[in-house]
Design a protein around this motif. Structure first.
Motif, PDB file in Angstrom:
ATOM      1  N   LEU A  11      53.898  25.387  68.075  1.00 51.69           N
ATOM      2  CA  LEU A  11      53.826  23.992  67.833  1.00 51.69           C
ATOM      3  C   LEU A  11      52.473  23.624  67.824  1.00 51.69           C
ATOM      4  CD1 LEU A  11      56.563  23.059  70.201  1.00 51.69           C
ATOM      5  CD2 LEU A  11      56.792  23.270  67.965  1.00 51.69           C
ATOM      6  N   LYS A  12      51.261  24.632  67.733  1.00 47.28           N
ATOM      7  CA  LYS A  12      50.116  24.172  67.654  1.00 47.28           C
ATOM      8  C   LYS A  12      49.551  24.233  66.355  1.00 47.28           C
ATOM      9  CE  LYS A  12      48.694  26.090  72.255  1.00 47.28           C
ATOM     10  NZ  LYS A  12      47.775  27.005  73.154  1.00 47.28           N
ATOM     11  N   GLU A  13      50.285  24.716  65.591  1.00 46.79           N
ATOM     12  CA  GLU A  13      50.222  24.738  64.040  1.00 46.79           C
ATOM     13  C   GLU A  13      50.992  23.458  63.396  1.00 46.79           C
ATOM     14  OE1 GLU A  13      51.162  28.691  62.198  1.00 46.79           O
ATOM     15  OE2 GLU A  13      49.697  29.718  63.748  1.00 46.79           O
ATOM     16  N   ALA A  14      50.206  23.183  62.378  1.00 44.46           N
ATOM     17  CA  ALA A  14      51.038  21.556  61.821  1.00 44.46           C
ATOM     18  C   ALA A  14      52.195  21.947  61.167  1.00 44.46           C
ATOM     19  CB  ALA A  14      49.841  21.133  60.971  1.00 44.46           C
ATOM     20  N   GLY A  15      52.256  22.924  60.305  1.00 45.72           N
ATOM     21  CA  GLY A  15      53.624  23.385  59.582  1.00 45.72           C
ATOM     22  C   GLY A  15      54.766  23.408  60.495  1.00 45.72           C
ATOM     23  N   ASP A  16      54.502  24.364  61.539  1.00 47.38           N
ATOM     24  CA  ASP A  16      55.560  24.402  62.453  1.00 47.38           C
ATOM     25  C   ASP A  16      55.904  23.158  63.364  1.00 47.38           C
ATOM     26  OD1 ASP A  16      55.724  26.974  61.767  1.00 47.38           O
ATOM     27  OD2 ASP A  16      55.209  28.074  63.581  1.00 47.38           O
ATOM     28  N   PHE A  17      55.049  22.359  63.786  1.00 48.47           N
ATOM     29  CA  PHE A  17      55.206  21.348  64.545  1.00 48.47           C
ATOM     30  C   PHE A  17      56.106  20.230  63.534  1.00 48.47           C
ATOM     31  CE2 PHE A  17      54.372  16.822  66.442  1.00 48.47           C
ATOM     32  CZ  PHE A  17      54.538  17.389  67.846  1.00 48.47           C
ATOM     33  N   ALA A  18      55.810  20.174  62.413  1.00 48.96           N
ATOM     34  CA  ALA A  18      56.520  19.359  61.371  1.00 48.96           C
ATOM     35  C   ALA A  18      57.874  19.811  61.282  1.00 48.96           C
ATOM     36  CB  ALA A  18      55.802  19.458  60.000  1.00 48.96           C
ATOM     37  N   LEU A  19      58.029  21.147  61.329  1.00 48.87           N
ATOM     38  CA  LEU A  19      59.409  21.318  61.485  1.00 48.87           C
ATOM     39  C   LEU A  19      60.403  21.126  62.709  1.00 48.87           C
ATOM     40  CD1 LEU A  19      59.132  25.290  60.073  1.00 48.87           C
ATOM     41  CD2 LEU A  19      60.099  23.392  58.912  1.00 48.87           C
ATOM     42  N   LEU A  20      59.516  21.040  63.708  1.00 46.73           N
ATOM     43  CA  LEU A  20      60.157  20.483  65.138  1.00 46.73           C
ATOM     44  C   LEU A  20      60.410  19.059  64.802  1.00 46.73           C
ATOM     45  CD1 LEU A  20      61.134  20.641  68.153  1.00 46.73           C
ATOM     46  CD2 LEU A  20      58.503  19.995  68.449  1.00 46.73           C
ATOM     47  N   GLU A  21      59.666  18.120  64.196  1.00 47.00           N
ATOM     48  CA  GLU A  21      59.946  16.911  64.059  1.00 47.00           C
ATOM     49  C   GLU A  21      61.122  16.666  63.186  1.00 47.00           C
ATOM     50  OE1 GLU A  21      58.557  14.237  65.610  1.00 47.00           O
ATOM     51  OE2 GLU A  21      56.579  14.809  66.215  1.00 47.00           O
ATOM     52  N   GLY A  22      61.211  17.419  62.251  1.00 49.68           N
ATOM     53  CA  GLY A  22      62.543  17.281  61.388  1.00 49.68           C
ATOM     54  C   GLY A  22      63.653  17.662  62.170  1.00 49.68           C
ATOM     55  N   TYR A  23      63.746  18.450  63.007  1.00 46.28           N
ATOM     56  CA  TYR A  23      64.946  18.716  63.802  1.00 46.28           C
ATOM     57  C   TYR A  23      65.056  17.280  64.694  1.00 46.28           C
ATOM     58  CZ  TYR A  23      65.020  23.556  62.929  1.00 46.28           C
ATOM     59  OH  TYR A  23      65.202  24.847  62.135  1.00 46.28           O
ATOM     60  N   LEU A  24      63.877  17.046  65.264  1.00 49.29           N
ATOM     61  CA  LEU A  24      64.084  15.834  66.377  1.00 49.29           C
ATOM     62  C   LEU A  24      64.477  14.475  65.458  1.00 49.29           C
ATOM     63  CD1 LEU A  24      60.977  16.032  68.558  1.00 49.29           C
ATOM     64  CD2 LEU A  24      63.216  16.775  69.031  1.00 49.29           C
ATOM     65  N   ALA A  25      64.188  14.506  64.071  1.00 49.15           N
ATOM     66  CA  ALA A  25      64.626  12.982  63.626  1.00 49.15           C
ATOM     67  C   ALA A  25      65.991  12.812  63.413  1.00 49.15           C
ATOM     68  CB  ALA A  25      64.086  13.289  62.054  1.00 49.15           C
ATOM     69  N   GLY A  26      66.960  13.902  63.608  1.00 48.91           N
ATOM     70  CA  GLY A  26      68.215  13.956  63.464  1.00 48.91           C
ATOM     71  C   GLY A  26      69.093  14.154  64.892  1.00 48.91           C
ATOM     72  N   ALA A  27      68.267  14.164  65.796  1.00 52.33           N
ATOM     73  CA  ALA A  27      68.754  14.771  67.153  1.00 52.33           C
ATOM     74  C   ALA A  27      69.297  13.440  67.901  1.00 52.33           C
ATOM     75  CB  ALA A  27      67.922  15.755  67.875  1.00 52.33           C
ATOM     76  N   ASP A  28      70.022  14.070  68.999  1.00 53.51           N
ATOM     77  CA  ASP A  28      70.491  12.978  70.001  1.00 53.51           C
ATOM     78  C   ASP A  28      69.986  13.147  71.432  1.00 53.51           C
ATOM     79  OD1 ASP A  28      72.787  11.434  68.461  1.00 53.51           O
ATOM     80  OD2 ASP A  28      73.193  13.721  68.102  1.00 53.51           O
ATOM     81  N   LEU A  29      69.592  14.418  71.587  1.00 50.12           N
ATOM     82  CA  LEU A  29      69.081  14.832  73.063  1.00 50.12           C
ATOM     83  C   LEU A  29      68.140  15.727  72.860  1.00 50.12           C
ATOM     84  CD1 LEU A  29      69.310  14.607  76.048  1.00 50.12           C
ATOM     85  CD2 LEU A  29      70.722  16.417  75.961  1.00 50.12           C
ATOM     86  N   PHE A  30      66.780  15.616  73.540  1.00 53.13           N
ATOM     87  CA  PHE A  30      65.523  16.573  73.685  1.00 53.13           C
ATOM     88  C   PHE A  30      65.634  17.169  74.948  1.00 53.13           C
ATOM     89  CE2 PHE A  30      60.854  16.974  73.018  1.00 53.13           C
ATOM     90  CZ  PHE A  30      60.989  18.320  72.637  1.00 53.13           C
ATOM     91  N   LEU A  31      65.618  18.303  75.122  1.00 50.75           N
ATOM     92  CA  LEU A  31      65.650  18.951  76.371  1.00 50.75           C
ATOM     93  C   LEU A  31      64.465  19.878  76.634  1.00 50.75           C
ATOM     94  CD1 LEU A  31      67.201  19.630  79.085  1.00 50.75           C
ATOM     95  CD2 LEU A  31      68.445  21.706  77.757  1.00 50.75           C
ATOM     96  N   THR A  32      63.611  19.564  77.485  1.00 51.68           N
ATOM     97  CA  THR A  32      62.288  20.415  77.867  1.00 51.68           C
ATOM     98  C   THR A  32      62.205  21.006  79.178  1.00 51.68           C
ATOM     99  OG1 THR A  32      61.228  18.381  78.658  1.00 51.68           O
ATOM    100  CG2 THR A  32      61.138  19.021  76.065  1.00 51.68           C
ATOM    101  N   SER A  33      61.379  22.100  79.516  1.00 57.20           N
ATOM    102  CA  SER A  33      61.299  22.561  80.750  1.00 57.20           C
ATOM    103  C   SER A  33      59.748  22.684  80.934  1.00 57.20           C
ATOM    104  CB  SER A  33      62.140  23.515  81.029  1.00 57.20           C
ATOM    105  OG  SER A  33      61.788  24.629  79.960  1.00 57.20           O
ATOM    106  N   SER A  34      59.013  22.252  80.284  1.00 56.86           N
ATOM    107  CA  SER A  34      57.371  22.505  80.062  1.00 56.86           C
ATOM    108  C   SER A  34      56.658  21.691  81.147  1.00 56.86           C
ATOM    109  CB  SER A  34      56.958  22.281  78.675  1.00 56.86           C
ATOM    110  OG  SER A  34      57.591  23.102  77.826  1.00 56.86           O
ATOM    111  N   ARG A  35      55.499  21.857  81.647  1.00 52.02           N
ATOM    112  CA  ARG A  35      54.720  21.156  82.415  1.00 52.02           C
ATOM    113  C   ARG A  35      54.550  19.709  81.693  1.00 52.02           C
ATOM    114  NH1 ARG A  35      50.310  24.549  85.861  1.00 52.02           N
ATOM    115  NH2 ARG A  35      51.340  26.496  86.468  1.00 52.02           N
ATOM    116  N   THR A  36      54.194  18.793  82.407  1.00 55.04           N
ATOM    117  CA  THR A  36      53.957  17.507  81.940  1.00 55.04           C
ATOM    118  C   THR A  36      52.833  17.365  80.943  1.00 55.04           C
ATOM    119  OG1 THR A  36      55.171  16.422  83.993  1.00 55.04           O
ATOM    120  CG2 THR A  36      53.887  14.858  82.344  1.00 55.04           C
ATOM    121  N   GLY A  37      51.710  17.890  81.332  1.00 58.74           N
ATOM    122  CA  GLY A  37      50.768  18.020  80.554  1.00 58.74           C
ATOM    123  C   GLY A  37      50.838  18.555  79.429  1.00 58.74           C
TER     124      GLY A  37
END
Length: 305
Positions: A72-98
């Protein structure tokens, strides 16, 4: 890993994107998948650490999900994540807030780009302590749920947190569909609070040493058999009276039961109780020295938060 089949259930047609690795997030995602949701699991390039710690459990928790690895530090991969999120209903994470804030995946950033996307963030501690490190073991330690030197036989806070995450996710999705509250609300699920909830019986004293469910009542406890241990849970008066009657005892105490139960095997007492509709179970996985839990003295690593 490609999804296998299409799950049916009350969440069919809903899509979940999860960045959560290790135990709590994958356990929650697996439960939501079981309700019919489709799940896209985004792992780091090195994969989910659980895969390296216990491949069988990792595969079980990932069954039926689309698993992709992105940096996700690479622009192309982050764009792929954004594509997944664009059609999603729920985003689940377990990373630190920062870490999420630096990526623009914090609640405010997500609302601007994906206003209908609900979010559940599994954290170690509640805000503003979201960046403090912790694991299942430390959350249990905080609330007096460990008995040294034995290690716990399960990841109690992690799995309780997973169930809380599922509950919060369902509440958010139902609220969104009913038009109650924000369209894309986000909530935290701190594992430390899940551990605190598990500790409530101890905090109120009912399971404290010598209390009613902490060894004070002879009808509810652990007893040594000739080859292992049994759990006796004759808690209700009718069970307690029937247990004593079937054993030929009057006003039985713990010493009376200890003497009787040592005469036969744990399997014998389990079968004996089953035939009499009494709640007695042999302890499974008891080590040869007869002390429950002593063979589990290594920890299972979960995600540092």
């Amino acid at each position: 890993m490609e999804p296998s089949g299409v799950a049916s259930g009350p969440l069919s047609g809903l899509r979940i994107v999860t960045l959560a690795v290790n135990v709590p997030g994958p356990a929650a995602a697996a439960r939501l998948r079981g309700f019919g949701a489709s799940v896209v699991k985004v792992e780091p390039p090195s994969g989910d650490p659980l895969m390296h710690q216990n491949t069988a459990w990792y595969r079980a928790l990932s069954t039926g999900q689309e698993v992709v690895r992105l940096n996700l530090k690479e622009a192309g991969d982050f764009a792929l994540l954004e594509g997944y999120l664009a059609g999603a209903d729920l985003f689940l994470t377990s990373s630190r807030t920062g870490a999420l804030e630096r990526l623009g995946l914090d609640p405010d950033g997500l609302r601007r780009k994906h206003p209908r996307l609900c979010g559940v963030a599994i954290t170690g501690y509640p805000s503003p302590r979201g960046d403090e490190p912790g694991h299942d073991l430390t959350y249990l330690a905080d609330h007096g749920l460990l008995t040294p030197p034995e290690m716990p036989r399960s990841l109690l806070a992690d799995l309780a947190g997973a169930e809380r995450a599922v509950s919060e996710a369902l509440a958010l999705l139902i609220g969104r569909e009913r038009g109650i509250g924000e369209a894309g609300a986000h909530v935290e699920v701190p594992l430390s609070e899940a551990a605190a909830y598990l500790a409530e019986p101890l905090r109120y004293g009912i399971t404290a040493p010598g209390a009613h469910l902490g060894g004070g009542f002879a009808g509810y406890g652990l007893y040594e058999a000739s080859d292992g241990w049994i759990a006796v849970a004759a808690l209700e008066p009718h069970f307690w009276e029937k247990l004593r009657a079937e054993l030929g005892l009057g006003d039985a105490g713990r010493e009376d039961l200890e003497g009787i139960f040592r005469r036969e095997t744990a399997a014998h007492w389990e079968d004996w109780a089953s035939a009499r509709d009494l709640p007695v179970a042999a302890l499974k996985g008891t080590p040869p020295d007869g002390r429950p839990g002593t063979e589990h003295r290594t920890t299972t690593m979960t995600e540092e938060r």
